[in-house]
Design a protein around this motif. Structure first.
Motif, PDB file in Angstrom:
ATOM      1  N   THR A 117     -28.806 -15.444  37.925  1.00 54.06           N
ATOM      2  CA  THR A 117     -27.861 -16.215  38.733  1.00 54.06           C
ATOM      3  C   THR A 117     -27.259 -17.377  37.939  1.00 54.06           C
ATOM      4  O   THR A 117     -27.861 -17.878  36.986  1.00 54.06           O
ATOM      5  CB  THR A 117     -28.555 -16.781  39.988  1.00 54.06           C
ATOM      6  OG1 THR A 117     -27.586 -17.451  40.792  1.00 54.06           O
ATOM      7  CG2 THR A 117     -29.656 -17.767  39.638  1.00 54.06           C
ATOM      8  N   CYS A 119     -26.651 -20.237  39.491  1.00 49.19           N
ATOM      9  CA  CYS A 119     -26.987 -21.449  40.252  1.00 49.19           C
ATOM     10  C   CYS A 119     -27.252 -22.598  39.283  1.00 49.19           C
ATOM     11  O   CYS A 119     -28.053 -22.480  38.358  1.00 49.19           O
ATOM     12  CB  CYS A 119     -28.238 -21.183  41.099  1.00 49.19           C
ATOM     13  SG  CYS A 119     -28.892 -22.679  41.870  1.00 49.19           S
ATOM     14  N   ALA A 140     -30.579 -26.328  45.661  1.00 45.94           N
ATOM     15  CA  ALA A 140     -29.240 -26.008  46.181  1.00 45.94           C
ATOM     16  C   ALA A 140     -29.150 -26.170  47.696  1.00 45.94           C
ATOM     17  O   ALA A 140     -28.075 -26.425  48.228  1.00 45.94           O
ATOM     18  CB  ALA A 140     -28.864 -24.588  45.789  1.00 45.94           C
ATOM     19  N   ASN A 145     -23.658 -26.702  46.642  1.00 46.45           N
ATOM     20  CA  ASN A 145     -23.839 -25.263  46.826  1.00 46.45           C
ATOM     21  C   ASN A 145     -22.530 -24.505  47.062  1.00 46.45           C
ATOM     22  O   ASN A 145     -22.503 -23.507  47.774  1.00 46.45           O
ATOM     23  CB  ASN A 145     -24.860 -24.986  47.942  1.00 46.45           C
ATOM     24  CG  ASN A 145     -24.528 -25.757  49.210  1.00 46.45           C
ATOM     25  OD1 ASN A 145     -23.359 -25.879  49.579  1.00 46.45           O
ATOM     26  ND2 ASN A 145     -25.547 -26.281  49.879  1.00 46.45           N
ATOM     27  N   HIS A 148     -22.745 -20.728  46.267  1.00 46.68           N
ATOM     28  CA  HIS A 148     -23.955 -20.042  46.730  1.00 46.68           C
ATOM     29  C   HIS A 148     -23.699 -19.020  47.849  1.00 46.68           C
ATOM     30  O   HIS A 148     -22.580 -18.827  48.289  1.00 46.68           O
ATOM     31  CB  HIS A 148     -25.002 -21.094  47.120  1.00 46.68           C
ATOM     32  CG  HIS A 148     -25.583 -21.769  45.915  1.00 46.68           C
ATOM     33  ND1 HIS A 148     -24.882 -22.729  45.211  1.00 46.68           N
ATOM     34  CD2 HIS A 148     -26.755 -21.600  45.265  1.00 46.68           C
ATOM     35  CE1 HIS A 148     -25.622 -23.125  44.179  1.00 46.68           C
ATOM     36  NE2 HIS A 148     -26.766 -22.446  44.187  1.00 46.68           N
ATOM     37  N   ALA A 159     -29.268 -18.279  46.109  1.00 54.58           N
ATOM     38  CA  ALA A 159     -28.496 -17.918  44.913  1.00 54.58           C
ATOM     39  C   ALA A 159     -27.706 -16.637  45.137  1.00 54.58           C
ATOM     40  O   ALA A 159     -28.032 -15.831  46.005  1.00 54.58           O
ATOM     41  CB  ALA A 159     -29.442 -17.728  43.731  1.00 54.58           C
ATOM     42  N   THR A 160     -26.680 -16.444  44.298  1.00 57.69           N
ATOM     43  CA  THR A 160     -25.916 -15.194  44.310  1.00 57.69           C
ATOM     44  C   THR A 160     -26.139 -14.450  43.000  1.00 57.69           C
ATOM     45  O   THR A 160     -26.486 -15.041  41.979  1.00 57.69           O
ATOM     46  CB  THR A 160     -24.400 -15.445  44.433  1.00 57.69           C
ATOM     47  OG1 THR A 160     -23.985 -16.299  43.365  1.00 57.69           O
ATOM     48  CG2 THR A 160     -24.056 -16.063  45.767  1.00 57.69           C
TER      49      THR A 160
END
Ligand SMILES: Cc1cc2nc3c(=O)[nH]c(=O)nc-3n(C[C@H](O)[C@H](O)[C@H](O)COP(=O)(O)OP(=O)(O)OC[C@H]3O[C@@H](n4cnc5c(N)ncnc54)[C@H](O)[C@@H]3O)c2cc1C
Ligand code: SF4
Length: 338
Positions: A117, A119, A140, A145, A148, A159-160
């Motif tokens: 990720t 993030c 986050a 964010n 996100h 997270a993505t």
């Protein structure tokens, strides 16, 4: 100073044996993500096993009319392979929407699936992060964010997954071939990445020591009715805020089948089969596409800075489906620098 040993594997079996026998060992392919993570002190491998000389660089036709892509095929070679450009333009387009030409030359197919990720807190070792250091909390949530997740997040991680290629592979229903100490197995693409749940440290369903050997594409479908639409803060060299991979099969002006996957919104490429089912038998229309978008985004929840993503995603889904229906796929603005 971070001490680690380095060895170049000469065979798949040697690579698997070296990594599976050492809990601190990592494979390294193009190194475009792992080396960054080591520089940020996020990853501290005791041993790197270089797999770049393994014979996993071929793209071959399968008996079922699809393609088998070796795990070490560079992202650029894959995107510009004439068979991929002709039969899987959705995949080529998604790859070319990512990173830069130089990075795509170095990045591999297997590495792209396993990139971690983006993030901010994951990369900043001074902050809490359940993915990097389980049990420390999530910086986050309640923090910054904007990038996100709005779907599938947990109380431990929002997270993505950052890949573009994986969003197209999800829509194309690829299969991941894996070899490990226990032998070989295949993993359906939808089962490869996972949602964070209470184990955000695990991005996917691979076991330690398992090596991705190939990604297999089923026979081509969708013809000209596809698109990869990526929305981001800058037109090049930026990760998706929201992306959509869409493919439609049309019988005249009726939708026979549809595949839609979203990127930038969840811990894994996001697909909802019920949303695709809603499109079957419909005429392409803004109403039908809006209903599918609403189903894809059912349960979406913002975290503050990223609230805008819910409406952005809805509009992106409708636009992508309109592009796919009209056979006017999104073009990448400049393939050489994008
Ligand atoms: C500035 C920048 C911008 C970027 N922008 C984008 C973007 O917009 N979109 C996008 O999709 N990507 C983007 N990327 C990410 C890039 O696509 C990935 O870094 C790349 O695909 C990783 O591939 P690699 O071969 O370099 O992996 P590596 O860094 O070598 O490895 C990554 C991980 O995969 C593991 N691994 C690698 N190969 C295998 C295998 N065969 N089997 C098992 N484990 C394996 C490694 O152990 C490591 O944990 C960007 C990267 C950078 C640095
Ligand atoms: S969202 Fe996930 S990766 Fe980011 S800080 Fe929270 S736990 Fe870590």
């Amino acid at each position: 100073m971070m001490n680690f040993s380095y060895a170049r594997a000469e065979s798949v079996a040697e690579a698997i044996s070296a990594v599976s026998g050492d809990p601190h060992a990592h494979y390294i392919a193009g190194g475009t993500n792992l080396v960054d993570l080591m520089k940020y002190d996020v990853e501290r491998p005791g041993r790197l096993v270089d797999i770049t000389r393994l014979p996993l660089r071929e793209i071959t036709a399968t008996a079922g009319g699809g393609l088998r892509i070796g795990a070490l095929v560079p992202n650029s070679d894959l995107a510009y392979d004439p068979r991929v450009e002709r039969d899987y333009p959705l995949l080529a387009s998604a790859i070319l929407a990512g990173a830069s030409a130089q990075l795509r030359n170095a990045a591999t197919t297997g590495g792209n699936l396993l990139q971690r990720t983006r993030c901010y807190y994951f990369y900043d070792v001074q902050t809490p992060c359940n993915k990097r250091a389980p049990g420390t909390g999530c910086g986050a949530i309640g923090g910054v964010n904007r990038i996100h997740a709005i779907l599938g997040a947990s109380e431990g991680c929002i997270a993505t997954h950052p890949s573009d290629m994986c969003v197209a592979l999800a829509a194309l229903e690829a299969v991941v071939h894996v070899a490990g100490p226990g032998g070989e197995r295949t993993i359906a693409f939808e089962d490869f990445h996972r949602l964070p749940g209470d184990r955000p440290e695990a991005d996917n369903t691979l076991q330690h020591g398992e090596l991705i050997t190939a990604v297999e594409l089923p026979a081509p479908r969708f013809g000209p009715h596809h698109t990869y639409l990526k929305l981001r803060d800058r037109l090049s060299y930026a990760f998706a805020l929201v992306s959509v991979a869409a493919g439609l099969e049309l019988d005249g002006d009726t939708i026979r089948d549809a595949r839609v996957a979203l990127g930038g919104v969840a811990h894994k490429p996001w697909r909802v089969p019920e949303a695709e089912a809603l499109l079957r038998g419909q005429k392409p229309s803004r109403e039908a596409f809006g209903a599918a978008a609403d189903r894809l985004l059912q349960g979406a929840r913002g975290q503050g800075d990223n609230d805008f993503k819910i409406e952005l995603a809805r509009r992106a889904i409708v636009r992508a489906l309109e592009q796919a229906a009209a056979a006017t796929p999104q073009r990448q603005s400049d393939k050489s620098i994008n």
